[in-house]
Design a protein around this motif. Structure first.
Motif, PDB file in Angstrom:
ATOM      1  N   MET A 175       0.848  -1.212   0.000  1.00 42.72           N
ATOM      2  CA  MET A 175       0.000   0.000   0.000  1.00 42.72           C
ATOM      3  C   MET A 175       0.875   1.252   0.000  1.00 42.72           C
ATOM      4  O   MET A 175       0.415   2.338   0.328  1.00 42.72           O
ATOM      5  CB  MET A 175      -0.899   0.019   1.230  1.00 42.72           C
ATOM      6  N   HIS A 214      -0.630  10.589  -3.987  1.00 47.63           N
ATOM      7  CA  HIS A 214      -1.291   9.645  -3.072  1.00 47.63           C
ATOM      8  C   HIS A 214      -0.186   8.668  -2.681  1.00 47.63           C
ATOM      9  O   HIS A 214       0.195   7.815  -3.471  1.00 47.63           O
ATOM     10  CB  HIS A 214      -2.447   8.918  -3.778  1.00 47.63           C
ATOM     11  N   SER A 217      -1.935   3.881   1.336  1.00 45.27           N
ATOM     12  CA  SER A 217      -3.221   3.659   1.962  1.00 45.27           C
ATOM     13  C   SER A 217      -2.985   3.128   3.364  1.00 45.27           C
ATOM     14  O   SER A 217      -1.938   2.537   3.642  1.00 45.27           O
ATOM     15  CB  SER A 217      -3.999   2.640   1.121  1.00 45.27           C
ATOM     16  N   GLY A 255      -6.051   7.697   1.656  1.00 42.99           N
ATOM     17  CA  GLY A 255      -5.086   6.900   2.408  1.00 42.99           C
ATOM     18  C   GLY A 255      -5.189   7.037   3.912  1.00 42.99           C
ATOM     19  O   GLY A 255      -4.351   6.499   4.639  1.00 42.99           O
ATOM     20  N   GLU A 298      -9.393  12.563  -1.562  1.00 44.65           N
ATOM     21  CA  GLU A 298     -10.123  11.415  -2.115  1.00 44.65           C
ATOM     22  C   GLU A 298      -9.993  10.186  -1.229  1.00 44.65           C
ATOM     23  O   GLU A 298      -9.376   9.200  -1.605  1.00 44.65           O
ATOM     24  CB  GLU A 298      -9.681  11.121  -3.559  1.00 44.65           C
ATOM     25  N   GLY A 300     -11.209   6.772   0.592  1.00 50.00           N
ATOM     26  CA  GLY A 300     -12.119   5.651   0.355  1.00 50.00           C
ATOM     27  C   GLY A 300     -12.436   5.009   1.693  1.00 50.00           C
ATOM     28  O   GLY A 300     -13.514   5.163   2.260  1.00 50.00           O
ATOM     29  N   ARG A 301     -11.412   4.343   2.227  1.00 54.22           N
ATOM     30  CA  ARG A 301     -11.579   3.594   3.484  1.00 54.22           C
ATOM     31  C   ARG A 301     -12.129   4.471   4.609  1.00 54.22           C
ATOM     32  O   ARG A 301     -13.020   4.034   5.346  1.00 54.22           O
ATOM     33  CB  ARG A 301     -10.198   3.045   3.893  1.00 54.22           C
ATOM     34  N   ARG A 338      -7.782  -9.540   2.914  1.00 51.04           N
ATOM     35  CA  ARG A 338      -6.841  -8.604   3.523  1.00 51.04           C
ATOM     36  C   ARG A 338      -5.889  -9.245   4.550  1.00 51.04           C
ATOM     37  O   ARG A 338      -4.698  -8.926   4.540  1.00 51.04           O
ATOM     38  CB  ARG A 338      -7.591  -7.410   4.136  1.00 51.04           C
ATOM     39  N   TYR A 342      -2.193  -8.637   3.317  1.00 50.75           N
ATOM     40  CA  TYR A 342      -1.463  -7.562   4.007  1.00 50.75           C
ATOM     41  C   TYR A 342      -1.179  -7.875   5.470  1.00 50.75           C
ATOM     42  O   TYR A 342      -0.831  -6.970   6.224  1.00 50.75           O
ATOM     43  CB  TYR A 342      -2.281  -6.259   4.000  1.00 50.75           C
ATOM     44  N   TYR A 398     -12.645  -2.475   0.893  1.00 48.44           N
ATOM     45  CA  TYR A 398     -11.659  -3.381   0.292  1.00 48.44           C
ATOM     46  C   TYR A 398     -11.863  -4.850   0.656  1.00 48.44           C
ATOM     47  O   TYR A 398     -10.924  -5.630   0.623  1.00 48.44           O
ATOM     48  CB  TYR A 398     -10.230  -2.946   0.666  1.00 48.44           C
ATOM     49  N   MET A 402     -12.666  -6.762  -3.405  1.00 48.36           N
ATOM     50  CA  MET A 402     -11.545  -7.650  -3.718  1.00 48.36           C
ATOM     51  C   MET A 402     -11.962  -9.117  -3.591  1.00 48.36           C
ATOM     52  O   MET A 402     -11.115 -10.008  -3.583  1.00 48.36           O
ATOM     53  CB  MET A 402     -10.367  -7.350  -2.783  1.00 48.36           C
TER      54      MET A 402
HETATM   55  N1  LLP Z   1      -6.605   7.784  -4.278  1.00 48.35           N
HETATM   56  C1  LLP Z   1      -5.837   6.924  -4.961  1.00 48.35           C
HETATM   57  C2  LLP Z   1      -5.126   7.393  -6.138  1.00 48.35           C
HETATM   58  C3  LLP Z   1      -5.728   5.601  -4.534  1.00 48.35           C
HETATM   59  O1  LLP Z   1      -4.957   4.763  -5.198  1.00 48.35           O
HETATM   60  C4  LLP Z   1      -6.455   5.170  -3.394  1.00 48.35           C
HETATM   61  C5  LLP Z   1      -6.377   3.780  -2.941  1.00 48.35           C
HETATM   62  C6  LLP Z   1      -7.268   6.102  -2.732  1.00 48.35           C
HETATM   63  C7  LLP Z   1      -7.311   7.407  -3.189  1.00 48.35           C
HETATM   64  C8  LLP Z   1      -8.087   5.749  -1.526  1.00 48.35           C
HETATM   65  O2  LLP Z   1      -7.301   5.297  -0.479  1.00 48.35           O
HETATM   66  P1  LLP Z   1      -7.992   5.009   0.944  1.00 48.35           P
HETATM   67  O3  LLP Z   1      -8.449   6.339   1.493  1.00 48.35           O
HETATM   68  O4  LLP Z   1      -9.129   4.098   0.713  1.00 48.35           O
HETATM   69  O5  LLP Z   1      -6.926   4.372   1.756  1.00 48.35           O
HETATM   70  N2  LLP Z   1      -6.611  -2.941  -1.014  1.00 48.35           N
HETATM   71  C9  LLP Z   1      -5.917  -2.203   0.007  1.00 48.35           C
HETATM   72  C10 LLP Z   1      -5.987  -0.723  -0.205  1.00 48.35           C
HETATM   73  C11 LLP Z   1      -5.540  -0.305  -1.589  1.00 48.35           C
HETATM   74  C12 LLP Z   1      -5.722   1.160  -1.821  1.00 48.35           C
HETATM   75  C13 LLP Z   1      -5.638   1.493  -3.270  1.00 48.35           C
HETATM   76  N3  LLP Z   1      -5.717   2.877  -3.553  1.00 48.35           N
HETATM   77  C14 LLP Z   1      -6.485  -2.617   1.363  1.00 48.35           C
HETATM   78  O6  LLP Z   1      -7.305  -3.516   1.423  1.00 48.35           O
HETATM   79  O7  LLP Z   1      -6.099  -2.091   2.384  1.00 48.35           O
END
Ligand code: LLP
Length: 441
Positions: A175, A214, A217, A255, A298, A300-301, A338, A342, A398, A402
């Motif tokens: 990540m 970015h 994460s 992230g 941006e 997500g999580r 996960r 990870y 996620y 996934m």
């Molecule tokens: N922006 C970009 C360009 C990204 O690649 C990502 C996540 C986000 C925003 C959102 O990140 P977040 O706020 O959700 O951490 N599968 C992994 C996480 C992969 C994240 C990929 N990119 C997991 O299960 O922890």
């Protein structure tokens, strides 16, 4: 036990009989009605997290756009909610664009990401009226110029360059995305980002409007995020001096770290927004850069993870003398990869006996044919029996996106709960669904 309800959705309660309730719905009833494994999403948490992120940044910066990173979890109902609440979207695939379009999203609020965008995806985005793309490589520049110019009438495309600032976010290696050896972004130190910027400036249908980073994460190291911000502002100043770069948009990625376990602390969005915007203000001032900048985040999580819980039925308890005890559930690596991918740590509880003390230690084993299909190595639970309903919180991000059909096992159903009502938002996959693409020739 109840002292860990903080990992659960905002509306989670324990009934006098010791049963978990979410959104006013009894988890054991939900499991009976919809079957298991079942993902339960709490409307109240989804609403609250989106509002908190918006308020935290909007109260501190004049122009803010909160994009939801759809890769964390996406579905038509969620697209409709986020549209109503004024969020934008970070999308990476045609299907994500289709969901957004059907929900009536304003294409100006959609940003297209990806380190290998196909021409079909770019075309689908342009057809939808999307005009913001995050440039990750040189092919993005040539493909976008070719496809935008071929539209009738030709289109102007706004480009943000994704920078790889060579900063370690100190998260899991898989990540970590902002270091020199990453498949994402264009290097600052090696001149690749600048080369891409110059190519964009020379492309008649592309406009260079901003920068993006970015660095990873599940990030808890806010110093790294701040360092990345400084590095990116240096680039903006450098490009302004070199080719009069007009810095309109800054996308600082997502992230934000979320606690899955009592050893972790969720990144506080208000504090993060305060630190980020004050660092941004100071950084722009120090470089005499214009403050009239659209700030884009941006996550997500951070918006969806805590809204979800996964419910599983215990089907077997195996005590291996002198070794350990396994509790086998009806889900596993197929709906939550996960832990295997990870080494992610989770907590588990018995949704039908939330008030009973955790006196035993078990490994929580999934049902898939993989020795590594163990969701939790050391789970503290009351003495667990076949038929118990195991719940794992922080399941909203996620996990389902996934999910796989390993062993040809159908993927779970999803219900959205609110004020005592449960709405099925994704029906359980069937054997027919899984086999629908196979051609028996
Ligand atoms: N922006 C970009 C360009 C990204 O690649 C990502 C996540 C986000 C925003 C959102 O990140 P977040 O706020 O959700 O951490 N599968 C992994 C996480 C992969 C994240 C990929 N990119 C997991 O299960 O922890």
């Amino acid at each position: 036990m109840s002292d860990s309800l903080e990992l659960f959705p905002a509306s989670a309660r324990i009934s006098p009989a010791g049963r978990l309730q979410i959104g006013g719905c009894d988890a054991t009833r939900l499991a009976e009605e919809f079957g298991t494994p079942l993902y339960v999403l709490d409307y109240a948490t989804i609403r609250e997290q989106a509002a908190r992120a918006q308020d935290a940044f909007r109260s501190r910066w004049q122009s803010v756009l909160v994009l939801y990173a759809t890769k964390a979890y996406f579905a038509p109902f969620l697209a409709r909610l986020y549209r109503q609440w004024g969020l934008g979207l970070d999308v990476t695939s045609e299907a994500e664009i289709v969901i957004a379009r059907h929900a009536g999203f304003d294409p100006n609020l959609i940003y297209v990401h990806g380190n290998n965008k196909t021409r079909e995806e770019i075309r689908a985005a342009l057809d939808t009226g999307i005009s913001h793309f995050v440039i990750d490589n040189f092919e993005d520049v040539s493909n976008l110029e070719a496809l935008a110019s071929a539209m009738t009438p030709p289109r102007a495309v706004n480009c943000l360059v994704r920078l790889s600032p060579n900063i370690d976010a100190h998260t899991h290696r898989y990540m970590t995305t902002g270091v020199a050896d990453s498949k994402f972004g264009l290097g600052v130190g090696n001149g690749m980002a600048e080369r891409a910027a110059l190519e964009i400036l020379q492309a008649p249908h592309l406009r260079l409007v901003g920068l993006h980073f970015h660095i990873g994460s599940q990030v808890f190291d806010t110093d790294a995020l701040r360092e990345a911000l400084d590095a990116v502002l240096d680039v903006a100043a450098d490009w302004r001096a070199k080719f009069n770069f007009d810095f309109r948009e800054l996308n600082i990625g997502g992230g934000w770290g979320v606690a899955y376990h009592e050893t972790q602390t969720t990144l506080d969005v208000e504090a993060f927004a305060e630190n980020t915007t004050s660092a941004l203000r100071a950084g722009l001032g120090a470089r005499s850069l214009n403050e009239d900048l659209k700030l884009i985040v941006e996550p997500g999580r951070g918006l969806i993870a805590r809204a979800g819980v996964a419910l599983y039925r215990v089907g077997s308890v195996k005590m291996i003398p002198g070794v350990r005890s396994y509790v086998a559930i009806d889900g596993g690596i197929g709906d939550n990869v996960r832990p295997a991918l990870y080494s992610a740590r989770y907590n588990a509880f018995l949704a039908n006996r939330m008030n009973e003390p955790a006196t035993q230690e078990y490994a929580i084993a999934g049902r898939y044919c993989e020795q590594g299909d163990v969701l939790i190595e050391h789970a503290a639970l009351p003495e667990t029996r076949v038929g118990d309903l195991l719940v794992m919180p922080v399941a909203g991000a996620y996990q389902l996106p996934m999910a796989s059909n390993y062993n040809l096992i159908p993927r779970p159903a999803v219900v959205l709960v609110q004020d005592g009502n449960a709405r099925l938002v994704r029906r359980r996959e069937t054997v027919e669904d899984m086999l629908a693409c196979d051609l028996d020739v």
